[in-house]
Design a protein around this motif. Structure first.
Motif, PDB file in Angstrom:
ATOM      1  N   GLU A   1       0.862  -1.177   0.000  1.00 19.51           N
ATOM      2  CA  GLU A   1       0.000   0.000   0.000  1.00 19.51           C
ATOM      3  C   GLU A   1       0.898   1.227   0.000  1.00 19.51           C
ATOM      4  O   GLU A   1       1.851   1.305   0.773  1.00 19.51           O
ATOM      5  CB  GLU A   1      -0.900   0.011   1.244  1.00 19.51           C
ATOM      6  CG  GLU A   1      -1.908  -1.127   1.276  1.00 19.51           C
ATOM      7  CD  GLU A   1      -2.738  -1.107   2.555  1.00 19.51           C
ATOM      8  OE1 GLU A   1      -2.500  -0.206   3.399  1.00 19.51           O
ATOM      9  OE2 GLU A   1      -3.589  -1.982   2.714  1.00 19.51           O
TER      10      GLU A   1
ATOM     11  N   THR B   1       0.772  -5.135   2.197  1.00 23.10           N
ATOM     12  CA  THR B   1      -0.626  -5.537   2.329  1.00 23.10           C
ATOM     13  C   THR B   1      -0.663  -6.873   3.070  1.00 23.10           C
ATOM     14  O   THR B   1       0.375  -7.489   3.349  1.00 23.10           O
ATOM     15  CB  THR B   1      -1.261  -5.712   0.946  1.00 23.10           C
ATOM     16  OG1 THR B   1      -0.552  -6.758   0.253  1.00 23.10           O
ATOM     17  CG2 THR B   1      -1.184  -4.419   0.139  1.00 23.10           C
ATOM     18  N   GLU B   2      -1.847  -7.356   3.378  1.00 21.22           N
ATOM     19  CA  GLU B   2      -1.949  -8.662   4.027  1.00 21.22           C
ATOM     20  C   GLU B   2      -1.383  -9.753   3.112  1.00 21.22           C
ATOM     21  O   GLU B   2      -0.723 -10.693   3.574  1.00 21.22           O
ATOM     22  CB  GLU B   2      -3.408  -8.969   4.387  1.00 21.22           C
ATOM     23  CG  GLU B   2      -3.953  -8.102   5.515  1.00 21.22           C
ATOM     24  CD  GLU B   2      -3.111  -8.200   6.784  1.00 21.22           C
ATOM     25  OE1 GLU B   2      -2.780  -9.338   7.193  1.00 21.22           O
ATOM     26  OE2 GLU B   2      -2.771  -7.151   7.350  1.00 21.22           O
ATOM     27  N   GLY B   3      -1.631  -9.606   1.795  1.00 21.38           N
ATOM     28  CA  GLY B   3      -1.059 -10.547   0.845  1.00 21.38           C
ATOM     29  C   GLY B   3       0.460 -10.475   0.818  1.00 21.38           C
ATOM     30  O   GLY B   3       1.149 -11.495   0.738  1.00 21.38           O
TER      31      GLY B   3
ATOM     32  N   LYS C   1       2.386  -9.529   3.274  1.00 20.25           N
ATOM     33  CA  LYS C   1       2.897 -10.120   4.514  1.00 20.25           C
ATOM     34  C   LYS C   1       2.951 -11.642   4.415  1.00 20.25           C
ATOM     35  O   LYS C   1       3.887 -12.281   4.914  1.00 20.25           O
ATOM     36  CB  LYS C   1       2.012  -9.705   5.695  1.00 20.25           C
ATOM     37  CG  LYS C   1       2.098  -8.235   6.053  1.00 20.25           C
ATOM     38  CD  LYS C   1       1.123  -7.897   7.181  1.00 20.25           C
ATOM     39  CE  LYS C   1       1.134  -6.415   7.495  1.00 20.25           C
ATOM     40  NZ  LYS C   1       0.140  -6.049   8.550  1.00 20.25           N
ATOM     41  N   ALA C   2       1.935 -12.225   3.780  1.00 21.98           N
ATOM     42  CA  ALA C   2       1.902 -13.687   3.632  1.00 21.98           C
ATOM     43  C   ALA C   2       2.971 -14.170   2.655  1.00 21.98           C
ATOM     44  O   ALA C   2       3.526 -15.261   2.814  1.00 21.98           O
ATOM     45  CB  ALA C   2       0.517 -14.125   3.156  1.00 21.98           C
TER      46      ALA C   2
END
Length: 297
Positions: A49, A58-60, A62-63
């Motif tokens: 972001e 983003t959460e993606g 981070k994964a």
């Protein structure tokens, strides 16, 4: 996806800023942006972001980060293992040095390295600790010496020794300050230090410990300069114990409480965490441990 794209993604994630990542990778910012965009398009999801102060995962993202870091680590280890299987190590290594060469045992270390690995050429660059740390992080140096605590997870350290520092006093303030308490010392003029000099952080730690905030005189970035300015009567300063005692013995400065060690800090050899499996770095570290038997594994 390509290894270089993953390397760029991890660098941006660690730095939280496109410009800083570009500097670290020796790329232009548009090149970094293009690589991230291409990776996002291939994965079908946004990884970062954007906001005015930089970027965040983003959460993606981070994964995806642990997988990217694992792939890079495996590829580095494979390359280093391949290098270790071939002929005798050779090439140039760039080492950052700080302070007095004798304190670092540069002579014995490089002589031993030359004996063990005659095809390795060493290039040294003299600087201050903060600059050496930044250049190791940017990988413009293969390693370097550093005084103080290493604040970065992407830089590994080999602690070599714990050095003591004494409070050096100008002769014109000796009678007033030699047995002074910290409150009195805090009212004396102290020589100011560049933020990139490790002694700046060590001095700041000392001041915090004793709850003092002395008036600073100037801003300097070299221990030899500090010693000369203490001799000239400009102000008080921390100096490495051996340096301080040498000048006290010649009668050019005085030492607080007879040379009592006011604070200690580690002398470390630092290198990029990415180079942990590099056989060239292993040679440097092994030879350092021979010169510094007390060095931590």
């Amino acid at each position: 996806m390509e290894i270089y794209q993953l390397r760029t993604f991890v660098a941006v994630a660690q730095q939280g800023h496109l410009t800083q990542a570009a500097e670290l990778l020796h790329l232009s910012q548009p090149a970094v942006t293009a690589q991230i965009k291409a990776l996002e398009e291939e994965l079908g999801m946004a990884l970062f972001e954007r906001f005015p102060g930089g970027v965040q995962l983003t959460e993606g993202g981070k994964a995806f980060l642990p997988d990217a870091e694992h792939i890079l680590a495996v590829s580095r280890d494979m390359l280093y293992r391949a290098k270790a299987m071939v002929a005798e190590p050779k090439g140039k290594v760039r080492i950052g040095t700080v302070g007095v060469a004798a304190r670092l045992r540069i002579g014995p270390w490089l002589a031993l390295l030359r004996q063990k690995c005659p095809l390795i050429t060493v290039q040294t660059t003299q600087g201050i600790s903060g600059a050496v740390l930044n250049d190791v992080r940017k990988k413009t140096l293969d390693g370097g010496f550093y005084f103080g605590r290493n604040p970065f997870q992407n830089v590994n350290s080999l602690p070599l020794s714990e050095l003591g520092f004494c409070v050096a006093l100008p002769l014109n303030l000796a009678e007033q300050l030699q047995q002074a308490d910290w409150k009195t010392l805090g009212k004396a003029p102290w020589l100011g230090l560049s933020q990139f000099m490790s002694l700046s952080g060590i001095t700041a730690e000392l001041w915090r410990t004793h709850n003092i905030a002395p008036k600073r005189v100037g801003e300097f970035d070299d221990e030899a300069t500090l010693a000369e300015l203490v001799k000239a009567g400009l102000g008080v300063s921390l100096l490495a114990e051996r340096t301080a005692r040498r000048f006290e013995a010649e009668g050019s400065i005085a030492l607080w409480r007879g040379g009592e060690v006011a604070i200690t800090a580690p002398l470390q050899f630092i290198y990029s965490a990415d180079r942990q499996s590099d056989p060239m770095l292993a040679l440097l570290l092994d030879s350092l441990r021979e010169i510094w038997p007390q060095a931590e594994a």
